[in-house]
Design an enzyme around this catalytic site. Sequence first.
Site, PDB file in Angstrom:
ATOM      1  N   ARG A 182     -15.944  23.541 -45.414  1.00 32.03           N
ATOM      2  CA  ARG A 182     -14.708  23.951 -46.298  1.00 32.03           C
ATOM      3  C   ARG A 182     -13.831  24.704 -45.702  1.00 32.03           C
ATOM      4  NH1 ARG A 182     -15.136  23.657 -51.926  1.00 32.03           N
ATOM      5  NH2 ARG A 182     -17.084  23.220 -52.060  1.00 32.03           N
ATOM      6  N   ARG A 203      -9.241  26.275 -45.790  1.00 33.36           N
ATOM      7  CA  ARG A 203      -8.456  27.001 -46.832  1.00 33.36           C
ATOM      8  C   ARG A 203      -7.838  25.753 -47.793  1.00 33.36           C
ATOM      9  NH1 ARG A 203      -5.010  29.318 -42.521  1.00 33.36           N
ATOM     10  NH2 ARG A 203      -5.783  27.399 -41.458  1.00 33.36           N
ATOM     11  N   VAL A 263     -14.822  19.281 -46.833  1.00 38.89           N
ATOM     12  CA  VAL A 263     -14.919  18.048 -46.076  1.00 38.89           C
ATOM     13  C   VAL A 263     -16.378  17.482 -46.404  1.00 38.89           C
ATOM     14  CG1 VAL A 263     -14.951  17.053 -43.936  1.00 38.89           C
ATOM     15  CG2 VAL A 263     -13.340  18.735 -44.357  1.00 38.89           C
ATOM     16  N   GLU A 318     -12.546   9.266 -39.521  1.00 36.25           N
ATOM     17  CA  GLU A 318     -13.940   9.276 -38.688  1.00 36.25           C
ATOM     18  C   GLU A 318     -14.681  10.229 -38.682  1.00 36.25           C
ATOM     19  OE1 GLU A 318     -13.022   7.433 -34.596  1.00 36.25           O
ATOM     20  OE2 GLU A 318     -14.989   8.501 -34.020  1.00 36.25           O
ATOM     21  N   TYR A 319     -15.880  10.039 -38.756  1.00 32.62           N
ATOM     22  CA  TYR A 319     -16.885  11.205 -39.034  1.00 32.62           C
ATOM     23  C   TYR A 319     -17.143  11.542 -37.382  1.00 32.62           C
ATOM     24  CZ  TYR A 319     -21.214  13.618 -39.458  1.00 32.62           C
ATOM     25  OH  TYR A 319     -22.169  14.746 -39.584  1.00 32.62           O
ATOM     26  N   ASP A 363      -1.816  25.194 -36.099  1.00 29.27           N
ATOM     27  CA  ASP A 363      -2.900  25.779 -36.682  1.00 29.27           C
ATOM     28  C   ASP A 363      -4.068  25.549 -35.653  1.00 29.27           C
ATOM     29  OD1 ASP A 363      -4.736  27.370 -38.146  1.00 29.27           O
ATOM     30  OD2 ASP A 363      -5.113  25.936 -39.511  1.00 29.27           O
ATOM     31  N   ARG A 402     -11.847  25.720 -34.561  1.00 28.55           N
ATOM     32  CA  ARG A 402     -12.325  24.997 -35.820  1.00 28.55           C
ATOM     33  C   ARG A 402     -11.554  23.738 -36.269  1.00 28.55           C
ATOM     34  NH1 ARG A 402     -15.253  27.509 -40.093  1.00 28.55           N
ATOM     35  NH2 ARG A 402     -13.930  26.404 -41.590  1.00 28.55           N
ATOM     36  N   ASN A 403     -10.252  23.547 -35.379  1.00 25.31           N
ATOM     37  CA  ASN A 403      -9.624  22.277 -35.818  1.00 25.31           C
ATOM     38  C   ASN A 403      -9.458  21.349 -34.646  1.00 25.31           C
ATOM     39  OD1 ASN A 403      -8.930  23.046 -38.270  1.00 25.31           O
ATOM     40  ND2 ASN A 403      -7.079  24.112 -37.660  1.00 25.31           N
ATOM     41  N   ASP A 419      -6.763  18.319 -38.350  1.00 24.53           N
ATOM     42  CA  ASP A 419      -6.194  19.171 -39.444  1.00 24.53           C
ATOM     43  C   ASP A 419      -4.676  19.480 -39.175  1.00 24.53           C
ATOM     44  OD1 ASP A 419      -5.663  20.753 -41.300  1.00 24.53           O
ATOM     45  OD2 ASP A 419      -7.548  22.214 -40.866  1.00 24.53           O
TER      46      ASP A 419
HETATM   47  N1  ATP Z   1     -13.938  13.873 -39.281  1.00 24.00           N
HETATM   48  C1  ATP Z   1     -14.625  15.164 -39.418  1.00 24.00           C
HETATM   49  N2  ATP Z   1     -15.965  14.963 -39.042  1.00 24.00           N
HETATM   50  C2  ATP Z   1     -16.922  15.836 -39.128  1.00 24.00           C
HETATM   51  N3  ATP Z   1     -16.770  17.099 -39.426  1.00 24.00           N
HETATM   52  C3  ATP Z   1     -15.507  17.366 -39.796  1.00 24.00           C
HETATM   53  C4  ATP Z   1     -14.536  16.181 -39.931  1.00 24.00           C
HETATM   54  N4  ATP Z   1     -13.537  17.037 -40.327  1.00 24.00           N
HETATM   55  C5  ATP Z   1     -13.617  18.109 -40.498  1.00 24.00           C
HETATM   56  N5  ATP Z   1     -15.131  18.708 -40.481  1.00 24.00           N
HETATM   57  C6  ATP Z   1     -15.772  19.862 -40.692  1.00 24.00           C
HETATM   58  O1  ATP Z   1     -15.262  20.251 -41.841  1.00 24.00           O
HETATM   59  C7  ATP Z   1     -14.698  21.581 -41.480  1.00 24.00           C
HETATM   60  C8  ATP Z   1     -13.538  21.996 -42.228  1.00 24.00           C
HETATM   61  O2  ATP Z   1     -12.394  21.338 -42.077  1.00 24.00           O
HETATM   62  P1  ATP Z   1     -11.002  21.600 -42.412  1.00 24.00           P
HETATM   63  O3  ATP Z   1     -10.104  20.737 -41.577  1.00 24.00           O
HETATM   64  O4  ATP Z   1     -11.107  21.258 -43.897  1.00 24.00           O
HETATM   65  O5  ATP Z   1     -10.919  23.322 -42.454  1.00 24.00           O
HETATM   66  P2  ATP Z   1     -10.906  24.072 -41.331  1.00 24.00           P
HETATM   67  O6  ATP Z   1     -10.272  23.337 -39.956  1.00 24.00           O
HETATM   68  O7  ATP Z   1     -12.320  24.660 -40.971  1.00 24.00           O
HETATM   69  O8  ATP Z   1     -10.125  25.184 -41.943  1.00 24.00           O
HETATM   70  P3  ATP Z   1      -8.624  25.366 -42.308  1.00 24.00           P
HETATM   71  O9  ATP Z   1      -8.352  23.840 -43.135  1.00 24.00           O
HETATM   72  O10 ATP Z   1      -8.587  26.359 -43.235  1.00 24.00           O
HETATM   73  O11 ATP Z   1      -7.963  25.301 -40.918  1.00 24.00           O
HETATM   74  C9  ATP Z   1     -14.487  21.732 -39.913  1.00 24.00           C
HETATM   75  O12 ATP Z   1     -14.499  22.957 -39.423  1.00 24.00           O
HETATM   76  C10 ATP Z   1     -15.363  20.477 -39.412  1.00 24.00           C
HETATM   77  O13 ATP Z   1     -16.686  21.403 -39.133  1.00 24.00           O
END
Ligand code: ATP
Length: 509
Positions: free
Chosen positions: A188, A190, A194, A258-259, A311, A315-316, A329
């Site tokens: 999750r 901001r 996901v 893609e996952y 950003d 995490r991104n 992201d």
């Molecule tokens: N394509 C993907 N495959 C697997 N996991 C994913 C994928 N995209 C996102 N995630 C997981 O979901 C989390 C949340 O992703 P999301 O891009 O929404 O937010 P974030 O990057 O953590 O935070 P913010 O959007 O606030 O920068 C990620 O940190 C990652 O662990």
Amino acid sequence: ASCLQSEDRECAFTDHLQGAEPHSGTTNELRGVVRENGTIRCSHGSRCYGLWEKRPDGEMHLVKQGCWTHIGDQQECHGERCLVTATPSQIQNGSYRFCCCSRDLCNANFTEAPPTADTPALRREETALVALATIAIAAIIIMALFLGYRMMKGKQKHSLSALDVMEAANTESAVDLDNLKLLELIGRGRYGAVFRGCLNERCVAVKLFSSANRQNFTNECSIYCLPLLRHHDNISRFLTADERSTADGQPEFLILMEYYPHGCLSRYLSVHTVDWLTCCRMTHGVTRGLAFLHTELYRGDQYKPAVAHRDVTSRNVLVRADLSCVLADFGLSMRLTGNRPCRSGDDDTVAISEVGTVRYMAPEVLGGALNLRDCESALKQVDVYALGLLYWESFRRCSDLFPGEAAPEYQLAFQAELGNHPSFEEMQILVAREKHRPRFPEAWKKNNLALRSLKETMEDCWDQDAEARLTAQCAEERLSELTLWDRLKAGSLSVPPLWTCPRPQVSQH
Ligand SMILES: Nc1ncnc2c1ncn2[C@@H]1O[C@H](COP(=O)(O)OP(=O)(O)OP(=O)(O)O)[C@@H](O)[C@H]1O
């Protein structure tokens, strides 16, 4: 002399105030020569004037006639008839009639001017006032119309762009989402949640945005849909985007990706250590993705503008099964070139400078000193600063850099100093004011060339002086050179680091 003579003026003469009647005999008067026939020969340039008094019984009585020499405004007293216009200042009283004129004997009688002609100066002012008021009203109406038009356009643009973006997103691959199943929440952020999902037996990641985060969704889609970006090896793979309704009828937006089974880089590193080569490959992949994002490209008839990520965090970055990494992201990303380049003084100047994740904000962002005059370079430099922090987080988990000991626990940048939720103000003090940067572990103090080069690369990325930072392209080159230094393990590295990409020389002002 004849010319001057011809400009002398003969006026009717009376002076009841001084008891002077039309004279018999010639008298010298200050303004001219009074003659017997009740006239006066006025000196050169004079006009004739007359002053009458309106008595209480309504009768007009002649008070004075003679030469008029107090001509301030050359427009005054030009008429052939003696028109009652402005009253001379010394007799400002409604019961007097004053007139002046410029023809011989024209002051024998007066003519009342119509009320409008009475005060030409006043009329001019009134006219000017009316004109000004008209212009002001017209300007207000035009402004109101213009603002209304812009608001309507803005609304239209907003909804259009979301539609356009989805259309563009779906042109390449018409994905039917009827069979999409959301299986589990995996993260999750901001702006959205996901999910791991399943679409026709294929594992996918689904990022859901509420209607409140529509702008973020639109932005992320529009970046994914840029030419050439979609198929880059180090950019997360976008599949499609869609809009649908929640159970309570609210619109919600989704991006299908893609996952990536290992999730984000920070999650992976918090569980795993990595060897030198893997760490170099991971960080090189992120850097390659960022360098590509930052590059303006023309390929055939395709144009990809330079884009700032805005950003960059661990995490991104997502980790593939083979441990290669992709940048993800793009909800805050911004085109830097092309038809919507960033500009200082733009509507969203604040939005340009103050976005991202606080922990990774560059000192110039924290200190409010982002150089918006060169927005393109400034935003790229902000990305590279965060990249340096990401290198630090990654290489602290590189087992080869801690021979004979365990690599330390995973830490986010500045976690040791400010914990899990640093505030903007805390980061401002630590990073912008005190110029603090993450500490290198004790084990890195060894005078090892590869280590020195690695530390130098981090420092060149997070330099306090934004202009002295490496470009993403340069950082990419450095990382690929580091990747080659596999001999580190054997301790056989003896060649001094000669970067093909040195740090930029900054002129001292
Ligand atoms: N394509 C993907 N495959 C697997 N996991 C994913 C994928 N995209 C996102 N995630 C997981 O979901 C989390 C949340 O992703 P999301 O891009 O929404 O937010 P974030 O990057 O953590 O935070 P913010 O959007 O606030 O920068 C990620 O940190 C990652 O662990």
